[in-house]
Write a protein that holds these residues in place. Structure first.
Motif, mmCIF file in Angstrom:
data_model
loop_
_atom_site.group_PDB
_atom_site.id
_atom_site.type_symbol
_atom_site.label_atom_id
_atom_site.label_comp_id
_atom_site.label_asym_id
_atom_site.label_seq_id
_atom_site.Cartn_x
_atom_site.Cartn_y
_atom_site.Cartn_z
ATOM 1 N N ASN A 180 0.846 -1.194 0.000
ATOM 2 C CA ASN A 180 0.000 0.000 0.000
ATOM 3 C C ASN A 180 0.880 1.241 0.000
ATOM 4 O O ASN A 180 2.022 1.192 0.470
ATOM 5 N N PRO A 181 0.381 2.362 -0.516
ATOM 6 C CA PRO A 181 1.174 3.594 -0.503
ATOM 7 C C PRO A 181 1.485 4.027 0.930
ATOM 8 O O PRO A 181 0.719 3.760 1.855
ATOM 9 N N VAL A 182 2.626 4.674 1.099
ATOM 10 C CA VAL A 182 3.010 5.218 2.399
ATOM 11 C C VAL A 182 3.508 6.646 2.200
ATOM 12 O O VAL A 182 3.846 7.056 1.090
ATOM 13 N N ILE A 183 3.539 7.381 3.285
ATOM 14 C CA ILE A 183 4.099 8.728 3.251
ATOM 15 C C ILE A 183 5.519 8.665 3.801
ATOM 16 O O ILE A 183 5.732 8.384 4.977
ATOM 17 N N LEU A 184 6.490 8.878 2.918
ATOM 18 C CA LEU A 184 7.898 8.902 3.319
ATOM 19 C C LEU A 184 8.223 10.315 3.789
ATOM 20 O O LEU A 184 8.204 11.262 3.010
ATOM 21 N N GLN A 185 8.561 10.440 5.066
ATOM 22 C CA GLN A 185 8.754 11.759 5.659
ATOM 23 C C GLN A 185 10.176 12.274 5.491
ATOM 24 O O GLN A 185 11.135 11.503 5.514
ATOM 25 N N ASN A 186 10.278 13.575 5.343
ATOM 26 C CA ASN A 186 11.561 14.278 5.329
ATOM 27 C C ASN A 186 12.544 13.695 4.314
ATOM 28 O O ASN A 186 13.679 13.374 4.637
ATOM 29 N N ALA A 187 12.082 13.562 3.080
ATOM 30 C CA ALA A 187 12.943 13.101 1.990
ATOM 31 C C ALA A 187 13.626 14.318 1.373
ATOM 32 O O ALA A 187 12.976 15.147 0.736
ATOM 33 N N CYS A 188 14.930 14.428 1.572
ATOM 34 C CA CYS A 188 15.689 15.601 1.116
ATOM 35 C C CYS A 188 16.416 15.277 -0.183
ATOM 36 O O CYS A 188 17.167 14.300 -0.254
ATOM 37 N N VAL A 189 16.203 16.094 -1.197
ATOM 38 C CA VAL A 189 16.806 15.873 -2.507
ATOM 39 C C VAL A 189 18.226 16.438 -2.488
ATOM 40 O O VAL A 189 18.430 17.644 -2.474
ATOM 41 N N ILE A 190 19.204 15.539 -2.494
ATOM 42 C CA ILE A 190 20.595 15.984 -2.425
ATOM 43 C C ILE A 190 21.257 16.031 -3.796
ATOM 44 O O ILE A 190 22.335 16.613 -3.957
ATOM 45 N N PHE A 191 20.595 15.421 -4.799
ATOM 46 C CA PHE A 191 21.191 15.333 -6.128
ATOM 47 C C PHE A 191 20.059 15.099 -7.117
ATOM 48 O O PHE A 191 19.208 14.236 -6.906
ATOM 49 N N LYS A 192 20.017 15.884 -8.187
ATOM 50 C CA LYS A 192 18.948 15.730 -9.178
ATOM 51 C C LYS A 192 19.491 16.030 -10.568
ATOM 52 O O LYS A 192 20.119 17.071 -10.797
ATOM 53 N N ARG A 193 19.228 15.109 -11.475
ATOM 54 C CA ARG A 193 19.598 15.287 -12.871
ATOM 55 C C ARG A 193 18.414 14.831 -13.716
ATOM 56 O O ARG A 193 18.098 13.649 -13.777
ATOM 57 N N GLY A 194 17.739 15.778 -14.349
ATOM 58 C CA GLY A 194 16.561 15.446 -15.139
ATOM 59 C C GLY A 194 15.446 14.944 -14.243
ATOM 60 O O GLY A 194 15.085 15.572 -13.252
ATOM 61 N N ASP A 195 14.891 13.771 -14.589
ATOM 62 C CA ASP A 195 13.811 13.195 -13.780
ATOM 63 C C ASP A 195 14.321 12.131 -12.819
ATOM 64 O O ASP A 195 13.557 11.356 -12.268
ATOM 65 N N MET A 196 15.651 12.107 -12.608
ATOM 66 C CA MET A 196 16.258 11.202 -11.630
ATOM 67 C C MET A 196 16.774 12.022 -10.463
ATOM 68 O O MET A 196 17.276 13.140 -10.623
ATOM 69 N N ALA A 197 16.644 11.494 -9.247
ATOM 70 C CA ALA A 197 17.134 12.202 -8.068
ATOM 71 C C ALA A 197 17.591 11.203 -7.017
ATOM 72 O O ALA A 197 17.238 10.013 -7.055
ATOM 73 N N VAL A 198 18.369 11.710 -6.065
ATOM 74 C CA VAL A 198 18.816 10.916 -4.924
ATOM 75 C C VAL A 198 18.353 11.639 -3.677
ATOM 76 O O VAL A 198 18.515 12.863 -3.554
ATOM 77 N N ILE A 199 17.767 10.886 -2.740
ATOM 78 C CA ILE A 199 17.250 11.500 -1.512
ATOM 79 C C ILE A 199 17.890 10.865 -0.278
ATOM 80 O O ILE A 199 18.314 9.712 -0.290
ATOM 81 N N LYS A 200 17.949 11.667 0.782
ATOM 82 C CA LYS A 200 18.406 11.237 2.097
ATOM 83 C C LYS A 200 17.498 11.879 3.143
ATOM 84 O O LYS A 200 16.832 12.882 2.865
ATOM 85 N N GLU A 201 17.543 11.334 4.333
ATOM 86 C CA GLU A 201 16.824 11.977 5.436
ATOM 87 C C GLU A 201 17.766 12.873 6.235
ATOM 88 O O GLU A 201 17.436 14.002 6.581
ATOM 89 N N THR A 202 18.969 12.368 6.522
ATOM 90 C CA THR A 202 20.000 13.106 7.248
ATOM 91 C C THR A 202 21.319 12.905 6.518
ATOM 92 O O THR A 202 21.440 12.016 5.666
ATOM 93 N N PRO A 203 22.359 13.693 6.845
ATOM 94 C CA PRO A 203 23.655 13.478 6.203
ATOM 95 C C PRO A 203 24.208 12.066 6.424
ATOM 96 O O PRO A 203 24.999 11.569 5.619
ATOM 97 N N GLU A 204 23.802 11.419 7.502
ATOM 98 C CA GLU A 204 24.338 10.095 7.834
ATOM 99 C C GLU A 204 23.491 8.949 7.285
ATOM 100 O O GLU A 204 23.938 7.800 7.265
ATOM 101 N N SER A 205 22.262 9.234 6.863
ATOM 102 C CA SER A 205 21.372 8.151 6.435
ATOM 103 C C SER A 205 21.766 7.598 5.072
ATOM 104 O O SER A 205 22.537 8.215 4.333
ATOM 105 N N LYS A 206 21.203 6.440 4.741
ATOM 106 C CA LYS A 206 21.434 5.839 3.432
ATOM 107 C C LYS A 206 20.655 6.603 2.368
ATOM 108 O O LYS A 206 19.751 7.384 2.673
#
Length: 544
Positions: A383-409
Motif C-alpha cells: 500500500n502507498p506510504v508517506i515517506l517523511q523528510n525526503a531531502c533531494v541531495i542530487f537531481k539530474r533530469g527526472d532522476m534524483a537521490v534522496i536522504k533523510e540526514t547526512p548520515e542516512s542511506k
C-alpha cells in the motif's frame, strides 16, 4: 456467424461511459501560425520547444490518470495541436482513436477526444466574429445515439450578454433535435452554476437573464433543479450536476484564490431516467490529484506558471477536470472495455491496442507515515506510504537521490523526480519501490508536502580512496570533488582504480590519459564491481 450476429446487440448496448471536461489552459503547439497569443509565439517569452513538450507532458499526465472514455477539451490551439496530443497519449499507453475540433479563426478552439467511434460532427455558429468560438456538437456512434456539446463561452471579463449569445445559439440547436434526444452539455461556461445570484452589477447588462441558470433552465422558480425533483414543467429544462455536490465544494476553477464553478456537466430530463442512456447518480466528481495543487497552500491550484514575462515549465491548469458516469439501460453490471467490447473492436477492424497506464491509488489522509529506516526495511510495498523528510541531495533530469540526514542511506528516485527541486525536503507519497542491483529505487511518487531547504554540501561527502573499498556498503552514495586519470573505462586515483560509467557520454571528453575533475558522481555497482556513475557531462571538467 449466426451466433456472432445474435450477440452483436449485446456488444453494442452493453456500455458504460465516463465522460469528462477539462480546460487545458492554452495548449499551443510550437508552430508559428500568426494567431497565437503573444506569450505563445515560438522562442518568445521562453516558449521553447522544451517548454512546449513539458506542457504537453503535463497535459498527458492528467488525461491518462483521468482515464475518461470521452472528454471535451477547451483551449486547444488547433487541429495540429490536437493531433500532437493524440500521439503523445498513444505513446503513453492511453490513446484516443477518435477526435474532433472546431476551426475558429481565433487563437484557441474546443475539441473532443473519444474512445468511442464518432458518427457525426457539427459546428454551432455563435456569431460571425472570430472572437466568438463555435460550439462543438459530436454524435457518438452508440445505440441509442448520444450527443455531446462542448462549450467554451466568453470569459468573465466581458458582460453577461456575451455569454447569453452562446446560450441562445445552443438552445436554438437543442430545439431542432427530435423529441426524446439524449445529449450532454459540458465545458467551460465561464459562468457559475448560480450565475445570476453572484454576478457583479457591472457585468449584469441583461436585466438578470443569465445563460447557464436562466436560459438553460437549470434553475426554475429561483431554485436549482435537483435530480430527485419531480418537475412537472414540460419545457426544455436541464439539470446541472453540481446540484449533487455540497455548496461549499462546488468549484473547479481558481482565479488567484477566488473559487468558481465555471466548468459544468449539464443534462436534460432524458438522461435522468432509466431509458436508453442515463446518468449514474452520485458519479459526478471533480478530479483532484495532489500534483494539481500548490504545496502547503490548501485548495490553491498548481496552475501553469508564467512569471516575469516567461514560461517556467511548471504547473498544470487553472481548472480541474470534472467527470460523470453514464450507463445504458440494463448494463449497470458491465465494466468499460470488457472482453466483448474488445472483441467487437477486433471484429470491426478497430484493432488498435490501448494499454492503460499505472493508476495511482486514491490518496487517503490516513496513509501510514514512515521514516527512512522504516521505509528501507519494507521489502514489498503493498500500500502507498508517506515517506517523511525526503531531502533531494542530487537531481539530474527526472532522476534524483534522496536522504533523510547526512548520515542516512540514500534512495534513488527513478524517472519520477521531475517536480522536485534539488536542495529541498518533502513528505512524499510513495506508490512503488524496487531493488535495482544494489540500489534502493522509488519509481512512482506524489508530493504530499513541501518542507525546508537544506545545505547540500553537508549531505555529500568528499571522495577519497576509502570510498573505493569493495567491502564498504556505500552503494548509492553521492560523492564530490573526484580527481583522477581516465584509462580503459576506469579512473585511476593515487594508483588505485575504479570503473567509470557515464549515463550520457560526450565524444572526446573521456580520452585515454585525460585528467578529469568530477564535481559529483554516485557510487554504483555492476557485475560485482564498484563504479562511479556520472549522470551529466556538466559534472565533468577536463583538466588538460
Amino acid at each position: 456467424m449466426k451466433i456472432i450476429l445474435l450477440i452483436l446487440p449485446f456488444l453494442l448496448f452493453a456500455r458504460e461511459l465516463k465522460i469528462a471536461s477539462y480546460n487545458v489552459d492554452n495548449l499551443f503547439d510550437f508552430n508559428y501560425d500568426g494567431t497565437e497569443y503573444e506569450e505563445y509565439i515560438p522562442n518568445h517569452h521562453n516558449w521553447t520547444k522544451a517548454i512546449f513538450e513539458k506542457k504537453m507532458k503535463h497535459t498527458v499526465r492528467v488525461l491518462c490518470e483521468l482515464d475518461a472514455d470521452v472528454i471535451g477539451l477547451q483551449e486547444v490551439e488547433n487541429e495540429h495541436t490536437l493531433k500532437l496530443l493524440q500521439k503523445a497519449l498513444n505513446r503513453s499507453g492511453c490513446g484516443y482513436r477518435y477526435s474532433a475540433i472546431t476551426h475558429n479563426k481565433g487563437a484557441i478552439n474546443v475539441a473532443l477526444l473519444s474512445k468511442v467511434d464518432i458518427k457525426r460532427v457539427k459546428y454551432i455558429k455563435v456569431s460571425y466574429s472570430k472572437r466568438d468560438r463555435d460550439i462543438l456538437e459530436v454524435t457518438l456512434d452508440t445505440s441509442p445515439k448520444l450527443k455531446v456539446f462542448v462549450n467554451h463561452w466568453k470569459s468573465k471579463a466581458h458582460p453577461e450578454s456575451q455569454r447569453v449569445k452562446y446560450a441562445k445559439a445552443l438552445i436554438k440547436r437543442l430545439k431542432e433535435l427530435p423529441k426524446g434526444s439524449e445529449y450532454i452539455i459540458l465545458g467551460d461556461f465561464n459562468s457559475d452554476y448560480n450565475e445570476c445570484s453572484v454576478i457583479e452589477p457591472k457585468f449584469n447588462d441583461t436585466n438578470g437573464i443569465c445563460g447557464v441558470d436562466i436560459l438553460l433552465r437549470t434553475y426554475i422558480n429561483h431554485k436549482m433543479n435537483k435530480l430527485q425533483d419531480d418537475i412537472k414543467d414540460s419545457g426544455l429544462y436541464h439539470y446541472n450536476l453540481w446540484s449533487e455536490v455540497d455548496a461549499h465544494k462546488r468549484w473547479s476553477h481558481d482565479f488567484y484564490g477566488k473559487k468558481g464553478s465555471l466548468d459544468s456537466i449539464i443534462i436534460p430530463k432524458t438522461l435522468n431516467d432509466d431509458i436508453g442512456w442515463f446518468y449514474e447518480r452520485g458519479t459526478f466528481k471533480v478530479f483532484k490529484k495532489g500534483y494539481l495543487f500548490k504545496r502547503n497552500r490548501v485548495n490553491s491550484l498548481n496552475r501553469w506558471e508564467y512569471k516575469h514575462g516567461k514560461h517556467t515549465g511548471r504547473g498544470y491548469s487553472d481548472h480541474l477536470p470534472i467527470y460523470a458516469i453514464f450507463s445504458n439501460s440494463g448494463t449497470k453490471e458491465y465494466k468499460r472495455e470488457s472482453w466483448y467490447i474488445r472483441f467487437w473492436r477486433w471484429l470491426t477492424g478497430n484493432r488498435e491496442k490501448i494499454e492503460k497506464p499505472h493508476k495511482s491509488v486514491v490518496v487517503d489522509e490516513n496513509l501510514k507515515k514512515v521514516n527512512f529506516d522504516d521505509f528501507l526495511n519494507i521489502k514489498t510495498l503493498k500500500n502507498p506510504v508517506i515517506l517523511q523528510n525526503a531531502c533531494v541531495i542530487f537531481k539530474r533530469g527526472d532522476m534524483a537521490v534522496i536522504k533523510e540526514t547526512p548520515e542516512s542511506k540514500t534512495i534513488n528516485l527513478y524517472k519520477c523526480a521531475e517536480e522536485l527541486e534539488e536542495g529541498r525536503c518533502y513528505d512524499l507519497i510513495v506508490f512503488k519501490k524496487k531493488q535495482y542491483y544494489k540500489f534502493k529505487e522509488i519509481t512512482n511518487i506524489e508530493i504530499k508536502r513541501e518542507l525546508n531547504n537544506i545545505n547540500i554540501d553537508k549531505y555529500i561527502p568528499n571522495f577519497d580512496t576509502y570510498m573505493m573499498d569493495k567491502s564498504l556498503e556505500n552503494y548509492g552514495e553521492v560523492v564530490k570533488s573526484i580527481r583522477g586519470v581516465y584509462k580503459n573505462r576506469h579512473l585511476i586515483i593515487d594508483g588505485d582504480k575504479i570503473k567509470l560509467y557515464a549515463k550520457k557520454k560526450k565524444r572526446g571528453i573521456y580520452k585515454k590519459n585525460s585528467k578529469l575533475f568530477i564535481k559529483k558522481a554516485q557510487i554504483g555497482y555492476y557485475k560485482g564491481e564498484k563504479e562511479l556513475v556520472i549522470y551529466s557531462t556538466d559534472d565533468v571538467i577536463k583538466e588538460n
